[in-house]
Scaffold this motif. Structure first.
Motif, PDB file in Angstrom:
ATOM      1  N   ALA A  60       0.821  -1.214   0.000  1.00 16.32           N
ATOM      2  CA  ALA A  60       0.000   0.000   0.000  1.00 16.32           C
ATOM      3  C   ALA A  60       0.855   1.266   0.000  1.00 16.32           C
ATOM      4  CB  ALA A  60      -0.924   0.001   1.208  1.00 16.32           C
ATOM      5  N   GLY A  61       2.174   1.091   0.106  1.00 20.05           N
ATOM      6  CA  GLY A  61       3.067   2.239   0.044  1.00 20.05           C
ATOM      7  C   GLY A  61       3.515   2.780   1.375  1.00 20.05           C
ATOM      8  N   ILE A  62       3.230   2.060   2.470  1.00 18.43           N
ATOM      9  CA  ILE A  62       3.645   2.524   3.791  1.00 18.43           C
ATOM     10  C   ILE A  62       5.161   2.429   3.904  1.00 18.43           C
ATOM     11  CG2 ILE A  62       3.404   2.186   6.281  1.00 18.43           C
ATOM     12  CD1 ILE A  62       0.844   3.101   4.791  1.00 18.43           C
ATOM     13  N   ARG A  63       5.789   3.541   4.266  1.00 16.26           N
ATOM     14  CA  ARG A  63       7.253   3.587   4.356  1.00 16.26           C
ATOM     15  C   ARG A  63       7.759   3.976   5.746  1.00 16.26           C
ATOM     16  NH1 ARG A  63       6.397   1.032   0.709  1.00 16.26           N
ATOM     17  NH2 ARG A  63       6.887   1.352  -1.501  1.00 16.26           N
ATOM     18  N   ASP A  64       6.868   4.439   6.613  1.00 11.43           N
ATOM     19  CA  ASP A  64       7.260   4.872   7.956  1.00 11.43           C
ATOM     20  C   ASP A  64       7.707   3.660   8.778  1.00 11.43           C
ATOM     21  OD1 ASP A  64       7.288   5.636  10.688  1.00 11.43           O
ATOM     22  OD2 ASP A  64       5.775   7.178  10.354  1.00 11.43           O
ATOM     23  N   GLU A  65       8.994   3.586   9.080  1.00 12.46           N
ATOM     24  CA  GLU A  65       9.524   2.416   9.788  1.00 12.46           C
ATOM     25  C   GLU A  65       8.968   2.295  11.197  1.00 12.46           C
ATOM     26  OE1 GLU A  65      11.189  -0.055   8.705  1.00 12.46           O
ATOM     27  OE2 GLU A  65      11.483   0.730   6.679  1.00 12.46           O
ATOM     28  N   ARG A  66       8.725   3.407  11.863  1.00  6.21           N
ATOM     29  CA  ARG A  66       8.127   3.349  13.198  1.00  6.21           C
ATOM     30  C   ARG A  66       6.728   2.759  13.144  1.00  6.21           C
ATOM     31  NH1 ARG A  66       6.802   8.025  15.143  1.00  6.21           N
ATOM     32  NH2 ARG A  66       6.842   7.398  17.331  1.00  6.21           N
ATOM     33  N   LEU A  67       5.977   3.147  12.137  1.00  9.85           N
ATOM     34  CA  LEU A  67       4.627   2.628  11.970  1.00  9.85           C
ATOM     35  C   LEU A  67       4.645   1.147  11.641  1.00  9.85           C
ATOM     36  CD1 LEU A  67       1.582   2.874  11.650  1.00  9.85           C
ATOM     37  CD2 LEU A  67       1.960   3.927   9.395  1.00  9.85           C
ATOM     38  N   LEU A  68       5.516   0.736  10.739  1.00  7.60           N
ATOM     39  CA  LEU A  68       5.628  -0.679  10.392  1.00  7.60           C
ATOM     40  C   LEU A  68       6.009  -1.505  11.618  1.00  7.60           C
ATOM     41  CD1 LEU A  68       7.449  -0.355   6.950  1.00  7.60           C
ATOM     42  CD2 LEU A  68       5.084  -1.100   7.319  1.00  7.60           C
ATOM     43  N   ALA A  69       6.907  -0.979  12.445  1.00 10.73           N
ATOM     44  CA  ALA A  69       7.311  -1.690  13.660  1.00 10.73           C
ATOM     45  C   ALA A  69       6.159  -1.786  14.640  1.00 10.73           C
ATOM     46  CB  ALA A  69       8.500  -0.981  14.306  1.00 10.73           C
TER      47      ALA A  69
ATOM     48  N   VAL B 115       2.925  -1.888  13.922  1.00 11.94           N
ATOM     49  CA  VAL B 115       1.992  -2.908  13.412  1.00 11.94           C
ATOM     50  C   VAL B 115       2.561  -4.304  13.657  1.00 11.94           C
ATOM     51  CG1 VAL B 115       0.865  -3.826  11.360  1.00 11.94           C
ATOM     52  CG2 VAL B 115       1.020  -1.351  11.690  1.00 11.94           C
ATOM     53  N   ARG B 116       3.850  -4.448  13.447  1.00 16.19           N
ATOM     54  CA  ARG B 116       4.512  -5.745  13.612  1.00 16.19           C
ATOM     55  C   ARG B 116       4.423  -6.238  15.063  1.00 16.19           C
ATOM     56  NH1 ARG B 116       9.187  -4.140  12.019  1.00 16.19           N
ATOM     57  NH2 ARG B 116       8.704  -4.340   9.803  1.00 16.19           N
ATOM     58  N   THR B 117       4.458  -5.332  16.023  1.00 17.05           N
ATOM     59  CA  THR B 117       4.505  -5.730  17.434  1.00 17.05           C
ATOM     60  C   THR B 117       3.156  -5.605  18.147  1.00 17.05           C
ATOM     61  OG1 THR B 117       5.239  -3.496  18.044  1.00 17.05           O
ATOM     62  CG2 THR B 117       6.946  -5.149  17.639  1.00 17.05           C
ATOM     63  N   THR B 118       2.104  -5.282  17.396  1.00 17.98           N
ATOM     64  CA  THR B 118       0.765  -5.168  17.992  1.00 17.98           C
ATOM     65  C   THR B 118      -0.124  -6.243  17.377  1.00 17.98           C
ATOM     66  OG1 THR B 118       1.076  -2.774  18.194  1.00 17.98           O
ATOM     67  CG2 THR B 118      -1.167  -3.618  18.478  1.00 17.98           C
TER      68      THR B 118
ATOM     69  N   ALA C 122      -0.935   5.100  20.018  1.00 19.02           N
ATOM     70  CA  ALA C 122      -0.279   5.271  21.316  1.00 19.02           C
ATOM     71  C   ALA C 122       1.209   4.958  21.250  1.00 19.02           C
ATOM     72  CB  ALA C 122      -0.961   4.389  22.362  1.00 19.02           C
ATOM     73  N   ARG C 123       1.588   4.042  20.384  1.00 20.12           N
ATOM     74  CA  ARG C 123       3.000   3.686  20.241  1.00 20.12           C
ATOM     75  C   ARG C 123       3.766   4.719  19.406  1.00 20.12           C
ATOM     76  NH1 ARG C 123       3.052  -1.294  22.441  1.00 20.12           N
ATOM     77  NH2 ARG C 123       1.273  -2.676  22.088  1.00 20.12           N
ATOM     78  N   LEU C 124       3.040   5.564  18.694  1.00 17.18           N
ATOM     79  CA  LEU C 124       3.674   6.513  17.779  1.00 17.18           C
ATOM     80  C   LEU C 124       3.594   7.961  18.236  1.00 17.18           C
ATOM     81  CD1 LEU C 124       2.230   4.937  14.519  1.00 17.18           C
ATOM     82  CD2 LEU C 124       4.615   4.828  15.257  1.00 17.18           C
ATOM     83  N   ALA C 125       2.820   8.246  19.283  1.00 18.39           N
ATOM     84  CA  ALA C 125       2.614   9.613  19.754  1.00 18.39           C
ATOM     85  C   ALA C 125       2.861   9.694  21.260  1.00 18.39           C
ATOM     86  CB  ALA C 125       1.192  10.063  19.423  1.00 18.39           C
ATOM     87  N   ALA C 126       2.845  10.915  21.782  1.00 17.95           N
ATOM     88  CA  ALA C 126       3.049  11.092  23.221  1.00 17.95           C
ATOM     89  C   ALA C 126       1.841  10.608  24.014  1.00 17.95           C
ATOM     90  CB  ALA C 126       3.334  12.561  23.525  1.00 17.95           C
ATOM     91  N   ASP C 127       0.647  10.956  23.542  1.00 21.21           N
ATOM     92  CA  ASP C 127      -0.573  10.502  24.225  1.00 21.21           C
ATOM     93  C   ASP C 127      -1.744  10.593  23.265  1.00 21.21           C
ATOM     94  OD1 ASP C 127      -2.468  13.033  25.203  1.00 21.21           O
ATOM     95  OD2 ASP C 127      -0.385  13.589  24.849  1.00 21.21           O
ATOM     96  N   VAL C 128      -2.791   9.836  23.584  1.00 23.32           N
ATOM     97  CA  VAL C 128      -3.971   9.745  22.718  1.00 23.32           C
ATOM     98  C   VAL C 128      -5.229   9.922  23.560  1.00 23.32           C
ATOM     99  CG1 VAL C 128      -5.289   8.292  21.115  1.00 23.32           C
ATOM    100  CG2 VAL C 128      -2.783   8.124  21.186  1.00 23.32           C
TER     101      VAL C 128
END
Length: 209
Positions: free
Chosen positions: A7-16, A18-21, A85-91
């Motif tokens: 789908a074109g997702i390139r953000d490594e933090r986001l991919l990580a 998803v991988r760990t959730t 929550a894993r990508l931001a300070a708070d939600v």
């Protein structure tokens, strides 16, 4: 994960994230098989989760760096909330259905997600007492961004929302400016449930009363 990359997702933090959730732990027990595929999953009340690749595309549109104060409209069972929550300070996440919110709260606690404030209520009006937000993610469709949500985005912040009547939408990324929201780009075309509430479609059609 392949679906996200396709789908074109390139953000490594986001991919990580998803991988760990594990999505399988955020869906009803009778939908476990669907959790391992890139498809929406039914969660009751005629509602479905957003498929992982589309959810990731919407999150990537927020340009999160890790320091943001985020508002999520539509908690569902908490999978997307956990990613945010894993990508931001708070939600701050708001869910209109109390029983759905209870399940999400359990799911998030089980995974040690502690930087989420989960509220039950009408998300069409946002959560003004915690505004302004650096990023707002709306997981339901309306023909325009409700005025209260637009007002809660700080200048320079991002808002992503499906724009349309419900069932056939353009997922649009907006940026907050001193004059209001400005469209940045269209992220995708997709089908979403309707945004219900005072500033959305009438709640009495929602099937949750």
């Amino acid at each position: 994960m392949r679906a996200l990359v396709a789908a074109g997702i390139r953000d490594e933090r986001l991919l990580a994230a998803v991988r760990t959730t594990p999505r399988a732990e955020f869906v009803p027990a009778d939908e476990l098989s669907a959790a391992y595929r890139d498809v929406p999953v039914a969660i009751g009340h005629g509602q479905v989760t957003t498929q992982p690749s589309l959810s990731a595309l919407m999150i990537e549109g927020l340009d999160l760096t890790g320091n943001e104060h985020v508002l999520e409209i539509g908690t569902g069972l908490g999978f997307q909330t956990a990613l945010l929550a894993r990508l931001a300070a708070d939600v701050v996440s708001i869910e209109i259905r109390p029983d759905t919110a209870r399940h999400a709260r359990v799911n998030l606690a089980r995974h040690g997600v502690r930087n989420v404030e989960l509220r039950v209520g009408d998300g069409s009006g946002g959560v003004p007492d915690r505004a302004p937000y650096d990023a707002v993610l709306v997981s339901a469709a309306f023909p325009e961004v409700p005025a209260p949500l637009a007002a809660q985005v700080r200048p320079g912040g991002r808002l992503v929302q499906p724009i349309g009547p419900g069932g056939r939408e353009r997922v649009v990324c907006f940026e907050g400016t001193a004059a209001g929201l400005a469209q940045v780009r269209v992220l995708a075309s997709a089908c979403f449930v309707r945004l219900r509430g005072r500033y959305g479609f009438p709640p009495d059609e929602a099937g949750w009363r």
